[in-house]
Design a protein around this motif. Sequence first.
Motif, PDB file in Angstrom:
ATOM      1  N   LYS A  12       0.826  -1.211   0.000  1.00 16.39           N
ATOM      2  CA  LYS A  12       0.000   0.000   0.000  1.00 16.39           C
ATOM      3  C   LYS A  12       0.864   1.267   0.000  1.00 16.39           C
ATOM      4  CE  LYS A  12      -3.761  -2.237   2.552  1.00 16.39           C
ATOM      5  NZ  LYS A  12      -3.126  -3.450   3.079  1.00 16.39           N
ATOM      6  N   THR A  13       1.897   1.286   0.823  1.00 16.05           N
ATOM      7  CA  THR A  13       2.776   2.454   0.904  1.00 16.05           C
ATOM      8  C   THR A  13       3.477   2.698  -0.426  1.00 16.05           C
ATOM      9  OG1 THR A  13       3.107   2.097   3.262  1.00 16.05           O
ATOM     10  CG2 THR A  13       4.745   3.452   2.141  1.00 16.05           C
ATOM     11  N   THR A  16       1.059   4.121  -2.980  1.00 16.14           N
ATOM     12  CA  THR A  16       0.781   5.523  -2.667  1.00 16.14           C
ATOM     13  C   THR A  16       1.931   6.410  -3.123  1.00 16.14           C
ATOM     14  OG1 THR A  16      -0.618   4.889  -0.801  1.00 16.14           O
ATOM     15  CG2 THR A  16       0.278   7.126  -0.784  1.00 16.14           C
ATOM     16  N   ALA A  19       1.917   6.616  -6.982  1.00 14.02           N
ATOM     17  CA  ALA A  19       0.765   7.379  -7.470  1.00 14.02           C
ATOM     18  C   ALA A  19       0.981   8.881  -7.286  1.00 14.02           C
ATOM     19  CB  ALA A  19      -0.503   6.924  -6.757  1.00 14.02           C
ATOM     20  N   ILE A  20       1.456   9.276  -6.132  1.00 18.59           N
ATOM     21  CA  ILE A  20       1.682  10.701  -5.868  1.00 18.59           C
ATOM     22  C   ILE A  20       2.816  11.228  -6.739  1.00 18.59           C
ATOM     23  CG2 ILE A  20       2.453  12.357  -4.118  1.00 18.59           C
ATOM     24  CD1 ILE A  20       0.837  10.628  -2.064  1.00 18.59           C
ATOM     25  N   GLN A  25      -4.242   8.856  -9.995  1.00 19.90           N
ATOM     26  CA  GLN A  25      -5.196   8.484  -8.957  1.00 19.90           C
ATOM     27  C   GLN A  25      -5.055   7.009  -8.596  1.00 19.90           C
ATOM     28  OE1 GLN A  25      -9.412   8.598  -9.966  1.00 19.90           O
ATOM     29  NE2 GLN A  25      -9.820   9.379  -7.922  1.00 19.90           N
ATOM     30  N   ALA A  26      -5.083   6.719  -7.294  1.00 24.82           N
ATOM     31  CA  ALA A  26      -5.067   5.336  -6.790  1.00 24.82           C
ATOM     32  C   ALA A  26      -6.301   5.136  -5.922  1.00 24.82           C
ATOM     33  CB  ALA A  26      -3.799   5.074  -5.984  1.00 24.82           C
ATOM     34  N   PHE A  28      -8.036   2.457  -3.447  1.00 27.08           N
ATOM     35  CA  PHE A  28      -7.903   1.250  -2.640  1.00 27.08           C
ATOM     36  C   PHE A  28      -9.300   0.703  -2.392  1.00 27.08           C
ATOM     37  CE2 PHE A  28      -4.007   3.503  -2.012  1.00 27.08           C
ATOM     38  CZ  PHE A  28      -3.044   2.524  -1.831  1.00 27.08           C
ATOM     39  N   VAL A  36      -6.223   5.141   4.425  1.00 25.90           N
ATOM     40  CA  VAL A  36      -5.310   5.438   3.318  1.00 25.90           C
ATOM     41  C   VAL A  36      -4.723   6.827   3.534  1.00 25.90           C
ATOM     42  CG1 VAL A  36      -6.508   3.940   1.670  1.00 25.90           C
ATOM     43  CG2 VAL A  36      -7.151   6.357   1.830  1.00 25.90           C
ATOM     44  N   HIS A  39      -4.485  12.379   0.813  1.00 22.99           N
ATOM     45  CA  HIS A  39      -3.975  13.057  -0.382  1.00 22.99           C
ATOM     46  C   HIS A  39      -5.078  13.033  -1.433  1.00 22.99           C
ATOM     47  CE1 HIS A  39      -1.579  13.886  -3.968  1.00 22.99           C
ATOM     48  NE2 HIS A  39      -0.671  14.390  -3.132  1.00 22.99           N
ATOM     49  N   ILE A  42      -5.378   9.914  -3.635  1.00 31.32           N
ATOM     50  CA  ILE A  42      -5.544   8.618  -2.975  1.00 31.32           C
ATOM     51  C   ILE A  42      -6.960   8.527  -2.425  1.00 31.32           C
ATOM     52  CG2 ILE A  42      -4.627   7.030  -1.239  1.00 31.32           C
ATOM     53  CD1 ILE A  42      -2.623   7.915  -3.516  1.00 31.32           C
ATOM     54  N   ARG A  43      -7.681   7.486  -2.854  1.00 28.43           N
ATOM     55  CA  ARG A  43      -9.062   7.322  -2.413  1.00 28.43           C
ATOM     56  C   ARG A  43      -9.277   5.912  -1.896  1.00 28.43           C
ATOM     57  NH1 ARG A  43     -12.488   8.599  -7.360  1.00 28.43           N
ATOM     58  NH2 ARG A  43     -14.068   7.748  -6.007  1.00 28.43           N
TER      59      ARG A  43
END
Length: 152
Positions: A12-13, A16, A19-20, A25-26, A28, A36, A39, A42-43
Amino acid sequence: MILIDADACPVKTEITEVAIRRNIQAIFVAGSYLRVADHPLIRFFAAGDAFDAADDAIAEVARPGTVTITADILLAQRVIEKGGAALDPRGREFTPASIGDVVATRDLMHELRPGLEGQTGGQGGGPKPYAKADRANFKNALDRVLTRIARG
């Protein structure tokens, strides 16, 4: 867009961060709440607790240009059938050329595992422990797939 089968995802990290850094867009997706990063890219989407709810939600929005992160081979197959890309958390890309063999191997291994009271699938050692090198391999693979998609 990156879609993540997030319930048991060990990266996950890393997702993220990528994506940033890449301004992508990511989303989860999990059966129930999952924290999450705070940001705008991040959704989180709670799919509900029905069987395969998260998989169904991901498969519904997968399309060419999306990348799905999942260890679920059958979900990867569904994503590929819709034209999306799929990676497992160790960085292995599932492709239209490879997914048939991967699914067949999965099915065979499921049948060969002795289960409790005559049922299959009840015994196995599971995957090897997740290592630092696996995280690096995953990030490199995700970058490679996103670059390929961006180039069209």
